[in-house]
Motif scaffolding. Structure first.
Motif, PDB file in Angstrom:
ATOM      1  N   GLY A 119       0.814  -1.216   0.000  1.00 19.99           N
ATOM      2  CA  GLY A 119       0.000   0.000   0.000  1.00 19.99           C
ATOM      3  C   GLY A 119       0.843   1.259   0.000  1.00 19.99           C
ATOM      4  N   ARG A 120       1.997   1.220   0.669  1.00 21.83           N
ATOM      5  CA  ARG A 120       2.885   2.394   0.707  1.00 21.83           C
ATOM      6  C   ARG A 120       3.418   2.759  -0.668  1.00 21.83           C
ATOM      7  N   TYR A 121       3.523   1.777  -1.545  1.00 20.69           N
ATOM      8  CA  TYR A 121       4.075   2.037  -2.875  1.00 20.69           C
ATOM      9  C   TYR A 121       3.000   2.303  -3.917  1.00 20.69           C
ATOM     10  N   ASP A 122       1.736   2.279  -3.513  1.00 25.34           N
ATOM     11  CA  ASP A 122       0.672   2.683  -4.423  1.00 25.34           C
ATOM     12  C   ASP A 122       0.740   4.188  -4.639  1.00 25.34           C
ATOM     13  N   ALA A 123       0.145   4.658  -5.712  1.00 26.31           N
ATOM     14  CA  ALA A 123       0.180   6.083  -6.028  1.00 26.31           C
ATOM     15  C   ALA A 123      -0.558   6.910  -4.977  1.00 26.31           C
ATOM     16  N   ALA A 124      -1.687   6.407  -4.510  1.00 27.91           N
ATOM     17  CA  ALA A 124      -2.477   7.131  -3.516  1.00 27.91           C
ATOM     18  C   ALA A 124      -2.139   6.611  -2.116  1.00 27.91           C
ATOM     19  N   GLU A 125      -2.276   7.471  -1.131  1.00 30.71           N
ATOM     20  CA  GLU A 125      -2.008   7.076   0.247  1.00 30.71           C
ATOM     21  C   GLU A 125      -3.093   6.128   0.741  1.00 30.71           C
ATOM     22  N   VAL A 126      -2.702   5.131   1.521  1.00 27.96           N
ATOM     23  CA  VAL A 126      -3.643   4.149   2.048  1.00 27.96           C
ATOM     24  C   VAL A 126      -4.293   4.722   3.311  1.00 27.96           C
ATOM     25  N   PRO A 127      -5.622   4.874   3.295  1.00 23.86           N
ATOM     26  CA  PRO A 127      -6.280   5.404   4.488  1.00 23.86           C
ATOM     27  C   PRO A 127      -6.217   4.405   5.649  1.00 23.86           C
ATOM     28  N   ASP A 128      -6.279   4.925   6.857  1.00 19.14           N
ATOM     29  CA  ASP A 128      -6.286   4.065   8.038  1.00 19.14           C
ATOM     30  C   ASP A 128      -7.424   3.053   7.935  1.00 19.14           C
ATOM     31  N   GLY A 129      -7.122   1.825   8.297  1.00 19.86           N
ATOM     32  CA  GLY A 129      -8.139   0.773   8.317  1.00 19.86           C
ATOM     33  C   GLY A 129      -8.326   0.033   7.003  1.00 19.86           C
ATOM     34  N   LEU A 130      -7.737   0.533   5.904  1.00 19.48           N
ATOM     35  CA  LEU A 130      -7.968  -0.111   4.610  1.00 19.48           C
ATOM     36  C   LEU A 130      -7.376  -1.515   4.559  1.00 19.48           C
ATOM     37  N   VAL A 131      -6.202  -1.716   5.147  1.00 20.35           N
ATOM     38  CA  VAL A 131      -5.592  -3.050   5.122  1.00 20.35           C
ATOM     39  C   VAL A 131      -6.504  -4.056   5.812  1.00 20.35           C
ATOM     40  N   GLU A 132      -7.049  -3.698   6.969  1.00 20.02           N
ATOM     41  CA  GLU A 132      -7.945  -4.622   7.676  1.00 20.02           C
ATOM     42  C   GLU A 132      -9.237  -4.842   6.898  1.00 20.02           C
ATOM     43  N   CYS A 133      -9.747  -3.806   6.245  1.00 22.60           N
ATOM     44  CA  CYS A 133     -10.942  -3.972   5.409  1.00 22.60           C
ATOM     45  C   CYS A 133     -10.655  -4.949   4.272  1.00 22.60           C
ATOM     46  N   CYS A 134      -9.485  -4.816   3.653  1.00 19.85           N
ATOM     47  CA  CYS A 134      -9.099  -5.727   2.570  1.00 19.85           C
ATOM     48  C   CYS A 134      -9.049  -7.166   3.073  1.00 19.85           C
ATOM     49  N   ARG A 135      -8.441  -7.361   4.237  1.00 21.54           N
ATOM     50  CA  ARG A 135      -8.315  -8.711   4.792  1.00 21.54           C
ATOM     51  C   ARG A 135      -9.681  -9.306   5.119  1.00 21.54           C
ATOM     52  N   ALA A 136     -10.653  -8.438   5.465  1.00 20.69           N
ATOM     53  CA  ALA A 136     -11.996  -8.904   5.807  1.00 20.69           C
ATOM     54  C   ALA A 136     -12.883  -9.106   4.576  1.00 20.69           C
ATOM     55  N   GLY A 137     -12.368  -8.747   3.387  1.00 19.07           N
ATOM     56  CA  GLY A 137     -13.115  -8.999   2.161  1.00 19.07           C
ATOM     57  C   GLY A 137     -13.609  -7.768   1.435  1.00 19.07           C
ATOM     58  N   ASP A 138     -13.311  -6.574   1.942  1.00 18.55           N
ATOM     59  CA  ASP A 138     -13.750  -5.337   1.300  1.00 18.55           C
ATOM     60  C   ASP A 138     -12.530  -4.555   0.833  1.00 18.55           C
ATOM     61  N   GLY A 139     -12.177  -4.729  -0.431  1.00 20.44           N
ATOM     62  CA  GLY A 139     -10.999  -4.077  -0.980  1.00 20.44           C
ATOM     63  C   GLY A 139     -11.287  -2.769  -1.680  1.00 20.44           C
ATOM     64  N   GLU A 140     -12.468  -2.204  -1.458  1.00 23.07           N
ATOM     65  CA  GLU A 140     -12.803  -0.945  -2.115  1.00 23.07           C
ATOM     66  C   GLU A 140     -11.846   0.147  -1.666  1.00 23.07           C
ATOM     67  N   GLY A 141     -11.295   0.859  -2.632  1.00 22.35           N
ATOM     68  CA  GLY A 141     -10.361   1.935  -2.339  1.00 22.35           C
ATOM     69  C   GLY A 141      -8.906   1.502  -2.395  1.00 22.35           C
ATOM     70  N   ALA A 142      -8.653   0.208  -2.566  1.00 24.49           N
ATOM     71  CA  ALA A 142      -7.273  -0.274  -2.647  1.00 24.49           C
ATOM     72  C   ALA A 142      -6.669   0.084  -4.000  1.00 24.49           C
ATOM     73  N   GLY A 143      -5.433   0.586  -3.969  1.00 25.75           N
ATOM     74  CA  GLY A 143      -4.719   0.875  -5.201  1.00 25.75           C
ATOM     75  C   GLY A 143      -4.262  -0.416  -5.865  1.00 25.75           C
ATOM     76  N   PRO A 144      -3.664  -0.311  -7.045  1.00 30.21           N
ATOM     77  CA  PRO A 144      -3.305  -1.522  -7.796  1.00 30.21           C
ATOM     78  C   PRO A 144      -2.293  -2.429  -7.093  1.00 30.21           C
ATOM     79  N   LEU A 145      -1.308  -1.867  -6.409  1.00 30.83           N
ATOM     80  CA  LEU A 145      -0.331  -2.729  -5.731  1.00 30.83           C
ATOM     81  C   LEU A 145      -0.955  -3.442  -4.539  1.00 30.83           C
TER      82      LEU A 145
END
Length: 192
Positions: A119-145
């Motif tokens: 997430g740190r190497y994506d173009a956009a900054e990763v908002p707080d909580g996005l990694v946990e949302c992704c792990r729980a099945g909601d990847g909305e807002g995740a950049g390509p990396l």
């Protein structure tokens, strides 16, 4: 964003056996290794072999050897960076014992670290909580990396359940992911 089976990453980790958990953690580490070791990815080959055999004793020995070999690289340009320290922490956290509980905790920690690093190497900054949302099945807002790393983590866990053939696929996904991250880091270094 969900996996092919419709199960979240958390569910896949919860349902994995020792071999799947070891493969999941090791694959995360392997994909992030370019942040620490440059071209020394072969240091993890014996650890992959121990996972393929499901051999707890060989696992512990291979992990110990990889720690020694990769810590030598601390003097490289990336040696003191926070990203390199995070990768070093993934390897340091690898359990010496081959038990489901220890491997599950390690695989979960590696999952979080690898997603955060990508997430740190994506173009956009990763908002707080996005990694946990992704792990729980909601990847909305995740950049390509970040999204790509999430898909690879899910695919590794799904593949590892299929024995040696699945582990081969898990290793291929790790090599591919490592190349992607290496290219992004290299591109960023050239433009900095």
């Amino acid at each position: 964003m969900t996996s092919v089976t419709g199960r979240s990453l958390l569910e896949l980790i919860d349902g994995a056996d020792e071999r799947g958990l070891a493969a999941a953690g090791l694959a995360c580490l392997d994909r992030c290794l370019p942040l620490l070791a440059g071209d020394r990815g072969d240091a993890l080959r014996p650890v992959w072999a121990a996972v393929a055999r499901g051999d707890g004793q060989a696992w512990g020995e291979a992990v110990a050897k990889a720690r020694v070999e990769l810590d030598v690289d601390a003097g490289s340009d990336l040696g003191g960076s926070p990203d390199a320290e995070a990768v070093r922490g993934m390897l340091a956290g690898a359990p010496a014992v081959w038990t489901a509980g220890a491997l599950r905790a390690w695989a979960g920690a590696c999952s979080v670290t690898a997603l955060a690093l990508h997430g740190r190497y994506d173009a956009a900054e990763v908002p707080d909580g996005l990694v946990e949302c992704c792990r729980a099945g909601d990847g909305e807002g995740a950049g390509p990396l970040l999204a790509g790393e999430l898909r690879r983590q899910q695919a590794v866990l799904e593949s590892a359940a299929h024995g040696p053939t699945g582990l081969r696929r898990a290793r291929e996904l790790s090599v591919e992911g490592g190349r992607v991250l290496r290219a992004v880091v290299s591109r960023r270094a050239r433009t900095a």
